[in-house]
Design an enzyme around this catalytic site. Structure first.
Site, PDB file in Angstrom:
ATOM      1  N   LEU A  55     -13.673  -9.013   7.873  1.00 42.53           N
ATOM      2  CA  LEU A  55     -13.613 -10.377   7.323  1.00 42.53           C
ATOM      3  C   LEU A  55     -12.504 -11.264   7.570  1.00 42.53           C
ATOM      4  CD1 LEU A  55     -14.449  -9.017   3.598  1.00 42.53           C
ATOM      5  CD2 LEU A  55     -15.924 -10.829   5.307  1.00 42.53           C
ATOM      6  N   ASP A  89       1.583   0.225  -0.952  1.00 49.81           N
ATOM      7  CA  ASP A  89       1.095   1.409  -0.913  1.00 49.81           C
ATOM      8  C   ASP A  89       1.218   2.090   0.542  1.00 49.81           C
ATOM      9  OD1 ASP A  89      -1.028   3.335  -1.817  1.00 49.81           O
ATOM     10  OD2 ASP A  89      -2.142   2.351  -0.277  1.00 49.81           O
ATOM     11  N   TYR A 129      -0.605   7.899   7.166  1.00 47.38           N
ATOM     12  CA  TYR A 129      -0.599   6.704   7.988  1.00 47.38           C
ATOM     13  C   TYR A 129       0.504   6.854   9.161  1.00 47.38           C
ATOM     14  CZ  TYR A 129      -2.944   4.836   4.075  1.00 47.38           C
ATOM     15  OH  TYR A 129      -4.106   4.531   2.864  1.00 47.38           O
ATOM     16  N   ASN A 154     -12.473  -5.400   4.712  1.00 50.07           N
ATOM     17  CA  ASN A 154     -13.277  -4.421   5.502  1.00 50.07           C
ATOM     18  C   ASN A 154     -12.628  -4.098   6.788  1.00 50.07           C
ATOM     19  OD1 ASN A 154     -15.878  -6.227   3.923  1.00 50.07           O
ATOM     20  ND2 ASN A 154     -16.100  -4.055   4.052  1.00 50.07           N
ATOM     21  N   LYS A 185       0.786   9.259  -1.457  1.00 43.00           N
ATOM     22  CA  LYS A 185      -0.340   9.890  -1.534  1.00 43.00           C
ATOM     23  C   LYS A 185      -0.074  11.510  -1.087  1.00 43.00           C
ATOM     24  CE  LYS A 185      -3.285   6.135  -0.310  1.00 43.00           C
ATOM     25  NZ  LYS A 185      -2.276   5.231   0.233  1.00 43.00           N
ATOM     26  N   GLY A 196     -10.487  -5.683   8.308  1.00 40.30           N
ATOM     27  CA  GLY A 196     -10.242  -6.787   9.120  1.00 40.30           C
ATOM     28  C   GLY A 196     -11.368  -7.394   9.619  1.00 40.30           C
TER      29      GLY A 196
END
Length: 386
Positions: A294, A104, A109, A290, A135, A292
């Site tokens: 976590l 994805d 980005y 989240n 997208k 990074g």
């Protein structure tokens, strides 16, 4: 490892007005070093296990077979982390070699940087061997002037962007994406960032949604019916556009970022997922870690501000994980992948080591007692699939 650029920036910031002490510099550099470290994967790993897949035989809408994918934000130098083309291509090859077949990305980005880098891998593969999503909603235009305050992109491509959710803008965006990646087709197209949480839009998101309702939605539906794409939906950080669209359109799959993680999942579990299930629509979970946080990074979602309740829950779950011989990242990835509504998770990565650690986490056997203890301590919802 702290880059020379990071060291210089840190030193310059501390020299301004001499408002920080030497210990503050050491602490800042310590944080930067921790952001480059890798959280070890703990627990019994079945190296022979395959990554999880979907049974798509009777799916009402398009659903990818692979339940673990790769998100492309980091490949666009997200979070102002500079990665070389070589480092990203090494990461992408590691993902392919590990069996990841769902990719994805987005024009946004790195302002095309992620799409181009994904193309370095994917244009050399058989198109039928992988699932690819991107997208629409922003059109890029070349510019000699760098775009200031360009969200989280470091050393991004020399483009500006404008919002365009019209039918013609949607088709133009897809054509541009195909050329940047170097492939003949996309499997999934998401209408991107229609959300009041989008700081560029605020309440104007409703104006853009109306444009999409007249343009992008019918155009993507037409492209799906013509067989040009296999499915479409929304790629959003809040569910507002999804709720609004379900009564007036027929999406196939939605990318829900920041909405379903081991730390924060109540609304998605009890409201969003049932609405999607009723219509046979699946969800792809973006940012299951989240942003990074976590994995031990000093940020929560897309912000350096870490909410105190999230830090407290992180600490509590980590303590339970350690007790049961696993790590919180492993628990988080398997938690996000567990619901039947979920078609895939797409955690990001920028290094081969991160890819291999994430894949290993999906092959760890987590004891039932771990999940039972989380529910007993109300650290996850009682009805959360595990």
């Amino acid at each position: 490892m702290v880059s020379r650029r990071s060291f210089i920036k840190a030193g310059a910031a501390l020299s301004l007005g001499s408002i920080f002490s030497a210990s503050a510099l050491a602490e800042q550099l310590k944080v930067k070093m921790s952001q480059g470290q890798l959280m070890p994967t703990k627990g019994p790993i079945d190296k022979s296990a395959a990554l999880p897949t979907n049974d798509v035989t009777n799916a009402k809408h398009y659903r990818p077979e692979a339940r673990m994918g790769l998100g492309g934000l980091a490949a666009g130098n997200g979070f102002n982390t500079i990665s070389s083309d070589t480092e990203i291509l090494t990461m992408l090859n590691a993902a392919w070699d590990a069996g990841i077949r769902h990719y994805d990305t987005s024009p946004f980005y790195g302002l095309s940087l992620s799409e181009r880098r994904f193309g370095d891998l994917l244009r050399n593969k058989k198109r039928e061997d992988f699932v690819l999503s991107s997208k629409v909603g922003r059109l890029l235009t070349p510019s000699a002037e760098p775009l200031e305050n360009s969200w989280h992109w470091a050393d991004h491509s020399p483009f500006h962007y404008k919002y365009d959710y019209s039918a013609s803008g949607t088709r133009r965006s897809i054509e541009d994406t195909l050329q940047r990646i170097g492939v003949a087709s996309l499997d999934i197209v998401y209408i991107h960032d229609l959300s009041p949480q989008n700081s560029d839009m605020g309440e104007d998101w409703l104006k853009y949604f109306d444009q999409a309702a007249k343009g992008a939605i019918p155009e993507l539906t037409k492209m799906r019916d013509e067989g040009i794409i296999k499915g479409w939906g929304f790629g959003v950080n809040t569910p507002h556009a999804v709720y609004k669209a379900l009564d007036m359109s027929d999406p196939d799959i939605c990318l829900l970022a920041l909405q379903y993680s081991i730390l924060d999942h109540k609304e998605a579990l009890n409201k969003t997922f049932p609405m999607l299930d009723k219509r046979g629509i699946s969800a792809v979970i973006g940012a299951p870690l989240n942003g990074g946080f976590l994995t031990g990074r000093n940020r929560f979602n897309y912000s350096p501000k870490i909410p105190a309740p999230m830090q407290q829950k992180y600490n509590a779950i980590s303590e339970v994980a350690t007790k049961h011989g696993i790590d919180i990242k492993t628990a988080a990835l398997q938690f996000a992948e567990a619901p039947s509504t979920v078609a895939s998770i797409v955690p990001g990565a920028r290094t081969a080591e991160q890819i291999n650690a994430n894949v290993a986490s999906m092959k760890v056997t987590i004891p039932d007692a771990f999940w039972s203890e989380l529910k007993a301590k109300n650290l996850i919802e009682q009805n959360a699939p595990v």
